[in-house]
Scaffold this active site. Structure first.
Site, short mmCIF file in Angstrom:
data_model
loop_
_atom_site.label_atom_id
_atom_site.label_comp_id
_atom_site.label_asym_id
_atom_site.label_seq_id
_atom_site.Cartn_x
_atom_site.Cartn_y
_atom_site.Cartn_z
N HIS A 188 -3.39 0.32 8.37
CA HIS A 188 -2.07 0.93 8.15
C HIS A 188 -2.19 2.15 7.24
O HIS A 188 -1.63 3.21 7.52
CB HIS A 188 -1.13 -0.12 7.54
CG HIS A 188 0.27 0.36 7.29
ND1 HIS A 188 1.34 -0.05 8.04
CD2 HIS A 188 0.75 1.24 6.37
CE1 HIS A 188 2.44 0.56 7.58
NE2 HIS A 188 2.11 1.34 6.56
N GLU A 189 -2.94 2.00 6.14
CA GLU A 189 -3.07 3.11 5.19
C GLU A 189 -3.91 4.25 5.76
O GLU A 189 -3.64 5.42 5.49
CB GLU A 189 -3.66 2.61 3.87
CG GLU A 189 -2.75 1.64 3.11
CD GLU A 189 -1.33 2.15 2.97
OE1 GLU A 189 -1.14 3.36 2.75
OE2 GLU A 189 -0.40 1.34 3.09
N HIS A 202 -1.70 6.45 7.95
CA HIS A 202 -0.87 7.41 7.21
C HIS A 202 -1.62 8.73 7.00
O HIS A 202 -1.03 9.80 7.04
CB HIS A 202 -0.49 6.85 5.84
CG HIS A 202 0.76 6.01 5.85
ND1 HIS A 202 1.97 6.49 6.27
CD2 HIS A 202 0.98 4.72 5.49
CE1 HIS A 202 2.89 5.54 6.17
NE2 HIS A 202 2.31 4.45 5.70
N GLY A 261 0.82 -1.21 0.00
CA GLY A 261 0.00 0.00 0.00
C GLY A 261 0.85 1.25 0.00
O GLY A 261 2.04 1.22 0.36
N CYS A 266 6.81 -0.80 6.39
CA CYS A 266 6.30 0.39 5.70
C CYS A 266 7.36 0.88 4.74
O CYS A 266 8.55 0.90 5.08
CB CYS A 266 5.99 1.47 6.74
SG CYS A 266 5.38 3.00 6.01
N LEU A 267 6.93 1.30 3.55
CA LEU A 267 7.89 1.79 2.56
C LEU A 267 8.62 3.04 3.05
O LEU A 267 9.72 3.32 2.59
CB LEU A 267 7.15 2.12 1.25
CG LEU A 267 6.57 0.93 0.49
CD1 LEU A 267 5.65 1.41 -0.62
CD2 LEU A 267 7.67 0.04 -0.06
N GLN A 285 2.89 9.94 1.73
CA GLN A 285 4.21 9.32 1.51
C GLN A 285 4.89 9.84 0.26
O GLN A 285 6.10 9.63 0.08
CB GLN A 285 4.09 7.78 1.42
CG GLN A 285 3.71 7.14 2.75
CD GLN A 285 3.56 5.64 2.61
OE1 GLN A 285 2.53 5.16 2.17
NE2 GLN A 285 4.60 4.89 2.95
ZN LIG Z 1 3.21 2.63 5.41
#
Ligand SMILES: [Zn+2]
Length: 167
Positions: free
Chosen positions: A141-142, A145, A46, A99-100, A51
């Site tokens: 999680h998304e 953010h 995701g 997480c990216l 981000q």
């Molecule tokens: Zn993330």
């Protein structure tokens, strides 16, 4: 179409709440396309607009990238979340999450096992998603953010619940 750079913790965009999307049109479509292009260039599941430095409440999740299917996936493969709101959550799971924007770490995080979430689609129509297991985790999680929260903000014990990712 563009692959945008992914911001890395502690970039300030990652800790700020994003704005509600009010205009559904070409600008939003471009943002969604950029999020998808950028996500596809990574191994991630995701990606949220903050981000890539865009402070709007938009995330994309590619459920086809799930590593383990805990239950049959109720969601279509790629899901765009616009203005998502958690309606209800039940049960508890403690997945190991990455997480990216925090490429070096993984952590055990407490999440709801099942969630109901209201989202808007690309045209602005409202719909309700129900998800469990990994899908529910990805949604939580998304959504975090978009509120300026990262998984490390939800770790109970930094000494025992955070792990360095093996490279
Ligand atoms: Zn993330």
């Amino acid at each position: 179409m563009a692959v945008r750079p992914i911001l890395i913790f502690p970039d300030r965009h990652l800790s700020q709440p994003a704005r509600t999307v009010q205009y559904f049109g070409p600008k939003l479509d471009t943002l969604i396309q950029d999020l998808m292009d950028t996500l596809r260039s990574t191994p991630g599941v995701g990606l949220a607009a903050p981000q890539i430095g865009v402070m709007e409440r938009v995330s994309v999740i590619d459920f086809s990238r799930m590593k383990k299917k805990l239950k049959p996936a109720p969601c279509q493969d790629v899901r765009v979340l616009i203005n998502p709101i958690l309606l209800s959550g039940s049960g508890i799971q403690v997945p190991r999450e990455g997480c990216l924007s925090i490429p070096d770490l993984l952590a055990n995080v407490r999440r709801y096992e099942e969630v109901r979430v209201r989202i808007q689609d690309q045209m602005g129509a409202e719909l309700i998603l129900t998800a469990s297991g990994f899908e529910a985790l990805a949604l939580q999680h998304e959504m975090d953010h978009l509120d300026g929260k990262l998984f490390i903000d939800r770790v109970l014990n930094l000494k025992t619940d955070v792990f360095r990712r093996k490279t």
